[in-house]
Write an enzyme that holds these catalytic residues in place. Sequence first.
Site, PDB file in Angstrom:
ATOM      1  N   ARG A 152      -2.018   6.717   1.148  1.00 27.15           N
ATOM      2  CA  ARG A 152      -2.448   8.278   1.836  1.00 27.15           C
ATOM      3  C   ARG A 152      -1.698   8.841   1.879  1.00 27.15           C
ATOM      4  NH1 ARG A 152      -7.992   6.109   3.467  1.00 27.15           N
ATOM      5  NH2 ARG A 152      -6.787   4.174   3.512  1.00 27.15           N
ATOM      6  N   ASP A 203      -5.980  -1.890  -7.296  1.00 24.38           N
ATOM      7  CA  ASP A 203      -6.517  -2.673  -6.604  1.00 24.38           C
ATOM      8  C   ASP A 203      -7.248  -4.069  -6.452  1.00 24.38           C
ATOM      9  OD1 ASP A 203      -7.970  -1.479  -3.868  1.00 24.38           O
ATOM     10  OD2 ASP A 203      -8.655  -3.105  -4.442  1.00 24.38           O
ATOM     11  N   ARG A 235      -4.562  12.600  -5.875  1.00 26.13           N
ATOM     12  CA  ARG A 235      -5.867  11.895  -5.694  1.00 26.13           C
ATOM     13  C   ARG A 235      -6.795  13.631  -5.242  1.00 26.13           C
ATOM     14  NH1 ARG A 235      -9.821   9.894  -4.128  1.00 26.13           N
ATOM     15  NH2 ARG A 235      -9.471   8.782  -2.720  1.00 26.13           N
ATOM     16  N   TYR A 249     -15.283 -10.344   0.248  1.00 26.08           N
ATOM     17  CA  TYR A 249     -16.258  -9.196   0.002  1.00 26.08           C
ATOM     18  C   TYR A 249     -17.678  -8.554  -0.969  1.00 26.08           C
ATOM     19  CZ  TYR A 249     -11.445  -6.706   1.970  1.00 26.08           C
ATOM     20  OH  TYR A 249     -11.171  -6.019   2.234  1.00 26.08           O
ATOM     21  N   ARG A 266       0.886  -0.854  -0.056  1.00 25.05           N
ATOM     22  CA  ARG A 266      -0.113   0.366  -0.178  1.00 25.05           C
ATOM     23  C   ARG A 266       0.555   0.584  -0.280  1.00 25.05           C
ATOM     24  NH1 ARG A 266      -5.397   0.315   1.536  1.00 25.05           N
ATOM     25  NH2 ARG A 266      -5.234  -2.023   0.519  1.00 25.05           N
TER      26      ARG A 266
HETATM   27  O1  CP3 Z   1       0.369  -0.475  -2.847  1.00 24.00           O
HETATM   28  C1  CP3 Z   1       0.260  -0.199  -3.324  1.00 24.00           C
HETATM   29  O2  CP3 Z   1      -0.031   1.374  -3.460  1.00 24.00           O
HETATM   30  C2  CP3 Z   1      -0.465  -0.837  -4.579  1.00 24.00           C
HETATM   31  C3  CP3 Z   1      -2.026  -0.971  -4.663  1.00 24.00           C
HETATM   32  C4  CP3 Z   1      -3.009  -1.442  -3.532  1.00 24.00           C
HETATM   33  C5  CP3 Z   1      -4.275  -0.915  -2.926  1.00 24.00           C
HETATM   34  N1  CP3 Z   1      -4.538  -2.619  -2.593  1.00 24.00           N
HETATM   35  C6  CP3 Z   1      -4.286   0.240  -3.351  1.00 24.00           C
HETATM   36  C7  CP3 Z   1      -5.742   0.892  -2.441  1.00 24.00           C
HETATM   37  C8  CP3 Z   1      -3.531  -2.952  -2.996  1.00 24.00           C
HETATM   38  C9  CP3 Z   1      -1.883  -3.676  -3.775  1.00 24.00           C
HETATM   39  C10 CP3 Z   1      -3.800  -2.888  -2.260  1.00 24.00           C
HETATM   40  C11 CP3 Z   1      -4.519  -4.461  -2.035  1.00 24.00           C
HETATM   41  C12 CP3 Z   1      -5.562  -4.143  -1.317  1.00 24.00           C
HETATM   42  N2  CP3 Z   1      -6.934  -3.783  -1.406  1.00 24.00           N
HETATM   43  C13 CP3 Z   1      -5.943  -5.262  -0.808  1.00 24.00           C
HETATM   44  C14 CP3 Z   1      -4.869  -6.572  -0.038  1.00 24.00           C
HETATM   45  C15 CP3 Z   1      -4.360  -5.777   0.587  1.00 24.00           C
HETATM   46  C16 CP3 Z   1      -4.516  -5.624   1.865  1.00 24.00           C
HETATM   47  O3  CP3 Z   1      -4.364  -4.720   2.241  1.00 24.00           O
HETATM   48  O4  CP3 Z   1      -4.504  -6.819   2.764  1.00 24.00           O
HETATM   49  C17 CP3 Z   1      -7.290  -5.305   0.134  1.00 24.00           C
HETATM   50  C18 CP3 Z   1      -8.020  -5.974   1.145  1.00 24.00           C
HETATM   51  C19 CP3 Z   1      -8.045  -4.352  -0.923  1.00 24.00           C
HETATM   52  C20 CP3 Z   1      -9.457  -3.600  -0.183  1.00 24.00           C
HETATM   53  C21 CP3 Z   1      -9.390  -2.348  -0.311  1.00 24.00           C
HETATM   54  N3  CP3 Z   1      -9.130  -1.224  -0.999  1.00 24.00           N
HETATM   55  C22 CP3 Z   1      -9.521  -1.850   1.163  1.00 24.00           C
HETATM   56  C23 CP3 Z   1      -9.560  -2.404   2.538  1.00 24.00           C
HETATM   57  C24 CP3 Z   1      -9.484   0.076   0.714  1.00 24.00           C
HETATM   58  C25 CP3 Z   1      -9.893   0.723   2.566  1.00 24.00           C
HETATM   59  C26 CP3 Z   1      -8.529   0.983   3.135  1.00 24.00           C
HETATM   60  C27 CP3 Z   1      -8.582   2.289   4.172  1.00 24.00           C
HETATM   61  O5  CP3 Z   1      -7.217   2.197   4.809  1.00 24.00           O
HETATM   62  O6  CP3 Z   1      -9.259   2.641   3.843  1.00 24.00           O
HETATM   63  C28 CP3 Z   1      -9.233  -0.542  -0.586  1.00 24.00           C
HETATM   64  C29 CP3 Z   1      -8.754   1.050  -1.179  1.00 24.00           C
HETATM   65  C30 CP3 Z   1      -7.373   1.600  -1.350  1.00 24.00           C
HETATM   66  N4  CP3 Z   1      -6.369  -0.087  -1.975  1.00 24.00           N
HETATM   67  C31 CP3 Z   1      -6.341   2.866  -1.205  1.00 24.00           C
HETATM   68  C32 CP3 Z   1      -5.252   2.023  -2.250  1.00 24.00           C
HETATM   69  C33 CP3 Z   1      -4.125   3.424  -2.535  1.00 24.00           C
HETATM   70  C34 CP3 Z   1      -6.490   4.062  -0.670  1.00 24.00           C
HETATM   71  C35 CP3 Z   1      -7.249   5.023  -1.384  1.00 24.00           C
HETATM   72  C36 CP3 Z   1      -7.290   6.162  -1.709  1.00 24.00           C
HETATM   73  O7  CP3 Z   1      -8.333   7.102  -0.444  1.00 24.00           O
HETATM   74  O8  CP3 Z   1      -6.651   6.996  -2.064  1.00 24.00           O
END
Ligand code: CP3
Length: 347
Positions: A27, A72, A36, A148, A23
């Site tokens: 942010r 994602d 963003r 999900y 991740r």
């Molecule tokens: O590292 C990276 O930047 C690679 C991109 C990446 C994202 N999500 C970007 C993202 C990767 C590899 C993921 C994987 C992901 N997404 C997982 C597996 C990893 C883990 O956390 O166990 C899961 C479960 C998701 C589903 C998901 N997407 C969630 C639960 C969320 C909300 C996260 C939060 O903390 O609120 C997202 C959104 C997301 N995916 C963001 C990012 C950068 C935040 C988006 C934003 O508001 O800009």
Amino acid sequence: MNDRLLRAARRQPVDVTPVWIMRQAGRYLPEYRAVREKIDFLPLCKTPDLAAEVTVQPVRRLGVDAAIIFSDILIPTEAMGMELELGDRGPHFPSPLRTAADIEKLAVPDPVERTGFVAEAIRKTRAALHDSVPVIGFAGAPFTLAAYMVEGGGSKTFILIKRLLFEQPKVAHALFDRLTRTLIPYLEMQVEAGARIVQIFDSWGGELSPRDFESFSLPYLTRMVQAVQAKGVPVIVFGTAMSTHLPLLRRTGADVIGCDWRIELDQARALAGPDVALQGNLDPLALFLPHAELEQRVADILRRAGPVGHIFNLGHGILPPTSPDAAKHLVETVHRLGCHVTAPPTP
Ligand code: CP3
């Protein structure tokens, strides 16, 4: 190319322990937040120029040894026909899967047609980085994506997905099979676009008992791992709260197993056996420790992991309030303390 990460994944000697941060384009980086402010998360994932730009940001700022493509795990679910919202409160499916008929309706999409923007973002990232570090492609595991899609979003109890497993196992298997048939070509597309290593996220697999993990996740993970490896690319399988599943994860044949911080890496090694590389496993909140204490923890992880077959990472994603300077200090510390005398032979 700096190929430390690929060498470590294959348990070959490295000059310095490789490190990257999950991740990483999250942010916590002001330059990401600036992008963003102008565009929502899903449109950002679908705009290859911008997705490539935010993929490269942490490589430039932190000096990590790989770039994970900005996307994602839920992107393929939309291509299968699910309506997906990814807002500030995490992912949400307004029409979650409820019946066998809902699952029957899911498409097995053509990856290029429906998710070609991911391949394009990989190509643009490679060009922007001049191939200086490898690009990591990724996908979610079928169980985690199904959780999900059935729950309609995140969950603490996983009641709906577990009821599906226990009350209608055949329907659950049909869903996992359909997801696997979607995700394999999706990962193959990423490899064809230039991803040099692939990570599969089974973020919620640790919610399953070992026997349920063995029936409902392992077979599908194994199919995905084998398909990617058949393209000559190593695979990292990652989950959280999975320490007790390590011997099962080993059976996927993955090159690397990602560990969270709930286990020490020498114990993980004992459970996973000698023939796999390990990734991890600093608690992401340890980035809030004073420098000297953080350095002790890094040294401890490096010592427990040993010099061969270790990719340093956090045990899960980096959290938004983390300071970019703390992340940079972590990367520098790993590179300083994880410096090995055995330099790889120059080709
Ligand atoms: O590292 C990276 O930047 C690679 C991109 C990446 C994202 N999500 C970007 C993202 C990767 C590899 C993921 C994987 C992901 N997404 C997982 C597996 C990893 C883990 O956390 O166990 C899961 C479960 C998701 C589903 C998901 N997407 C969630 C639960 C969320 C909300 C996260 C939060 O903390 O609120 C997202 C959104 C997301 N995916 C963001 C990012 C950068 C935040 C988006 C934003 O508001 O800009």
